[in-house]
Design an enzyme around this catalytic site. Structure first.
Site, PDB file in Angstrom:
ATOM      1  N   GLU A  37       9.339  -4.037  13.301  1.00  0.00           N
ATOM      2  CA  GLU A  37      10.435  -3.328  13.974  1.00  0.00           C
ATOM      3  C   GLU A  37      11.017  -4.155  15.117  1.00  0.00           C
ATOM      4  O   GLU A  37      10.303  -4.592  16.014  1.00  0.00           O
ATOM      5  CB  GLU A  37       9.965  -1.987  14.532  1.00  0.00           C
ATOM      6  CG  GLU A  37      11.088  -1.233  15.237  1.00  0.00           C
ATOM      7  CD  GLU A  37      10.634   0.064  15.876  1.00  0.00           C
ATOM      8  OE1 GLU A  37      11.501   0.914  16.119  1.00  0.00           O
ATOM      9  OE2 GLU A  37       9.439   0.232  16.137  1.00  0.00           O
TER      10      GLU A  37
ATOM     11  N   PRO B 159       4.702  -7.029  17.693  1.00  0.00           N
ATOM     12  CA  PRO B 159       4.732  -8.093  16.690  1.00  0.00           C
ATOM     13  C   PRO B 159       3.388  -8.471  16.087  1.00  0.00           C
ATOM     14  O   PRO B 159       3.346  -9.209  15.116  1.00  0.00           O
ATOM     15  CB  PRO B 159       5.342  -9.277  17.443  1.00  0.00           C
ATOM     16  CG  PRO B 159       5.058  -9.014  18.875  1.00  0.00           C
ATOM     17  CD  PRO B 159       5.070  -7.516  19.022  1.00  0.00           C
ATOM     18  N   GLY B 160       2.299  -7.944  16.612  1.00  0.00           N
ATOM     19  CA  GLY B 160       1.003  -8.234  16.025  1.00  0.00           C
ATOM     20  C   GLY B 160       0.824  -7.616  14.653  1.00  0.00           C
ATOM     21  O   GLY B 160       0.016  -8.086  13.853  1.00  0.00           O
TER      22      GLY B 160
ATOM     23  N   ILE C 235       0.813  -1.215   0.000  1.00  0.00           N
ATOM     24  CA  ILE C 235       0.000   0.000   0.000  1.00  0.00           C
ATOM     25  C   ILE C 235       0.845   1.263   0.000  1.00  0.00           C
ATOM     26  O   ILE C 235       0.518   2.243  -0.652  1.00  0.00           O
ATOM     27  CB  ILE C 235      -0.946  -0.003   1.231  1.00  0.00           C
ATOM     28  CG1 ILE C 235      -1.925  -1.164   1.100  1.00  0.00           C
ATOM     29  CG2 ILE C 235      -1.686   1.310   1.375  1.00  0.00           C
ATOM     30  CD1 ILE C 235      -2.740  -1.415   2.331  1.00  0.00           C
ATOM     31  N   PHE C 236       1.951   1.239   0.752  1.00  0.00           N
ATOM     32  CA  PHE C 236       2.756   2.449   0.912  1.00  0.00           C
ATOM     33  C   PHE C 236       4.208   2.069   1.149  1.00  0.00           C
ATOM     34  O   PHE C 236       4.496   1.134   1.890  1.00  0.00           O
ATOM     35  CB  PHE C 236       2.236   3.254   2.119  1.00  0.00           C
ATOM     36  CG  PHE C 236       3.097   4.433   2.488  1.00  0.00           C
ATOM     37  CD1 PHE C 236       3.053   5.609   1.760  1.00  0.00           C
ATOM     38  CD2 PHE C 236       3.967   4.364   3.570  1.00  0.00           C
ATOM     39  CE1 PHE C 236       3.849   6.692   2.102  1.00  0.00           C
ATOM     40  CE2 PHE C 236       4.759   5.434   3.926  1.00  0.00           C
ATOM     41  CZ  PHE C 236       4.697   6.604   3.179  1.00  0.00           C
TER      42      PHE C 236
ATOM     43  N   GLU D 285      18.720  16.677  11.668  1.00  0.00           N
ATOM     44  CA  GLU D 285      18.127  17.997  11.487  1.00  0.00           C
ATOM     45  C   GLU D 285      16.642  18.060  11.847  1.00  0.00           C
ATOM     46  O   GLU D 285      16.119  19.131  12.140  1.00  0.00           O
ATOM     47  CB  GLU D 285      18.356  18.515  10.063  1.00  0.00           C
ATOM     48  CG  GLU D 285      17.747  17.667   8.975  1.00  0.00           C
ATOM     49  CD  GLU D 285      18.121  18.151   7.585  1.00  0.00           C
ATOM     50  OE1 GLU D 285      17.229  18.139   6.732  1.00  0.00           O
ATOM     51  OE2 GLU D 285      19.274  18.545   7.366  1.00  0.00           O
TER      52      GLU D 285
ATOM     53  N   GLU E  37      -2.529  -6.908   8.174  1.00  0.00           N
ATOM     54  CA  GLU E  37      -1.899  -5.619   7.887  1.00  0.00           C
ATOM     55  C   GLU E  37      -0.524  -5.628   8.544  1.00  0.00           C
ATOM     56  O   GLU E  37      -0.407  -5.940   9.732  1.00  0.00           O
ATOM     57  CB  GLU E  37      -2.761  -4.487   8.431  1.00  0.00           C
ATOM     58  CG  GLU E  37      -4.096  -4.399   7.714  1.00  0.00           C
ATOM     59  CD  GLU E  37      -5.065  -3.428   8.365  1.00  0.00           C
ATOM     60  OE1 GLU E  37      -4.798  -2.972   9.498  1.00  0.00           O
ATOM     61  OE2 GLU E  37      -6.091  -3.137   7.732  1.00  0.00           O
TER      62      GLU E  37
END
Length: 186
Positions: free
Chosen positions: A122, A117-118, A17-18, A141, A41
């Site tokens: 990460e 983790p669901g 999707i992204f 920055e 998802e």
């Protein structure tokens, strides 16, 4: 513990999707062990490091910063993303210098975990940083962090009263309490 192969879900359709700078989003169709099709998802997120900076006078250095996603000021351990080609130790050393303006004489890996983790990939590697000395690199920055020194004795209250709401910080400070024999506030 059940065998993972008995519970594994198989992707039958990946729907990207992204794609962003630090994360990507998919909405996949998977076949469950029972044969049903379900939607999953998934946020694909870069791995990160978190460092619990421990001073020589029984305190820790935390960072205070505004977090747009939750619209709050947070109090967290020093942390950051692992850049391409970097190992977690190198990322930890860099982030300490960028955010806390210190270098660790001793950097010990204390563990690691999936942030959530669901739905998210990460993985955060957490370190304890000791024997701190001044050493700085410029902050990113888009960052505006300041450091705060917290005495060991104040940690239990910060965990219990909700001041600490960041999972990596909660985990690292809980580890420190166990290591140092700090009793939770009652």
């Amino acid at each position: 513990m059940p065998d993972m192969n008995d519970l594994r879900e198989i992707c039958v359709n990946e729907n990207r999707i992204f794609d962003g700078h630090i994360l990507s989003l998919r909405a996949d169709d998977v076949k469950t062990p029972s044969g049903h099709i379900a939607k999953r998802e998934v946020v694909e997120h870069k791995s990160a490091v978190g460092m619990l900076a421990v001073t020589n006078n029984r305190s820790v250095l935390l960072v205070s910063q505004y977090r747009y996603a939750v619209d709050e000021m947070t109090l967290e351990i020093c942390a950051g993303l692992i850049e391409a080609g970097e190992d977690p130790y190198t990322a930890a050393e860099r982030e300490l210098q960028e955010e806390l303006k210190v270098k660790a004489g001793k950097l010990i890996k204390i563990g690691g975990f999936y942030a959530s983790p669901g739905f998210c990939t990460e993985y955060v590697t957490v370190f304890a940083a000791y024997d701190l000395e001044s050493s700085s690199l410029p902050q990113d920055e888009d960052e505006n962090v300041s450091s705060i020194e917290i005495e060991f004795e104040k940690i239990p209250k910060l965990l219990q009263d909700g001041t600490i709401r960041d999972s990596k910080t909660f985990a690292a400070l809980s580890w420190l309490m166990a290591k140092e024999g700090i009793v939770p506030a009652t």
